[in-house]
Design a protein around this motif. Structure first.
Motif, PDB file in Angstrom:
ATOM      1  N   ASN A   1       0.747   1.544  -8.233  1.00  0.00           N
ATOM      2  CA  ASN A   1       2.257   1.720  -8.573  1.00  0.00           C
ATOM      3  C   ASN A   1       2.499   2.931  -7.359  1.00  0.00           C
ATOM      4  O   ASN A   1       3.231   2.993  -6.544  1.00  0.00           O
TER       5      ASN A   1
ATOM      6  N   ARG B   1       1.357   1.910  -3.906  1.00  0.00           N
ATOM      7  CA  ARG B   1       1.900   1.591  -2.944  1.00  0.00           C
ATOM      8  C   ARG B   1       3.274   2.328  -2.805  1.00  0.00           C
ATOM      9  O   ARG B   1       3.680   1.839  -1.879  1.00  0.00           O
TER      10      ARG B   1
ATOM     11  N   ARG C   1       2.340   4.630   0.041  1.00  0.00           N
ATOM     12  CA  ARG C   1       2.039   3.970   1.226  1.00  0.00           C
ATOM     13  C   ARG C   1       3.460   3.343   1.968  1.00  0.00           C
ATOM     14  O   ARG C   1       4.109   3.016   3.130  1.00  0.00           O
ATOM     15  N   ARG C   2       4.840   2.734   0.719  1.00  0.00           N
ATOM     16  CA  ARG C   2       5.938   2.074   0.992  1.00  0.00           C
ATOM     17  C   ARG C   2       6.626   3.871   1.867  1.00  0.00           C
ATOM     18  O   ARG C   2       7.282   3.588   2.888  1.00  0.00           O
TER      19      ARG C   2
END
Length: 129
Positions: free
Chosen positions: A36, A39, A42-43
């Motif tokens: 998480n 992610r 990266r987002r």
């Protein structure tokens, strides 16, 4: 009760299957948390990149579209764009060349974000009773 026998350095130990399941569950939760976090980072990085691309396109649009529109109107004979060409060539188009490197640079964004955070902290402190 069913259990798992384990031997560590010659010492035998009987562990219940529940303890092993709990440890495995804990490892799985850590892996999920790490995934998480990756992610989310990266987002955030993608959002930052999209924002930069949008700002570059917006600055190009704001600087070049009026000039292009003026050139089209001048070519059609609807407007005499001659006095405007100097304004565009001296002020507006070089402004685009100045803005783009500022948008590309990460330091400005970090400075603005840190200034915004400091201002918010100050406002919260001032508004507290």
């Amino acid at each position: 009760s069913s259990g798992i026998n384990a031997e560590y350095g010659g010492i035998k130990e009987k562990r219940s299957s529940g303890a092993l399941a709990n440890r495995q569950q804990g490892n799985q939760n850590n892996n999920n948390n790490n995934a998480n976090i990756i992610r989310r980072r990266r987002r955030t990085r993608n959002n930052r990149l999209h924002r930069k691309i949008f700002l570059i396109i917006l600055s190009d649009f704001c600087c070049w579209v009026p000039f292009t529109f003026l050139c089209i109107l001048h070519s059609a004979g609807l407007v005499d764009g001659t006095p405007w060409y100097s304004l565009f060539s001296v002020l507006i188009l070089p402004l685009n060349s100045i803005i783009n490197p500022i948008i590309y640079d990460d330091r400005l964004e970090r400075t603005l974000c840190s200034g915004r955070k400091r201002a918010l902290r100050y406002m919260v402190r001032v508004n507290e009773p």
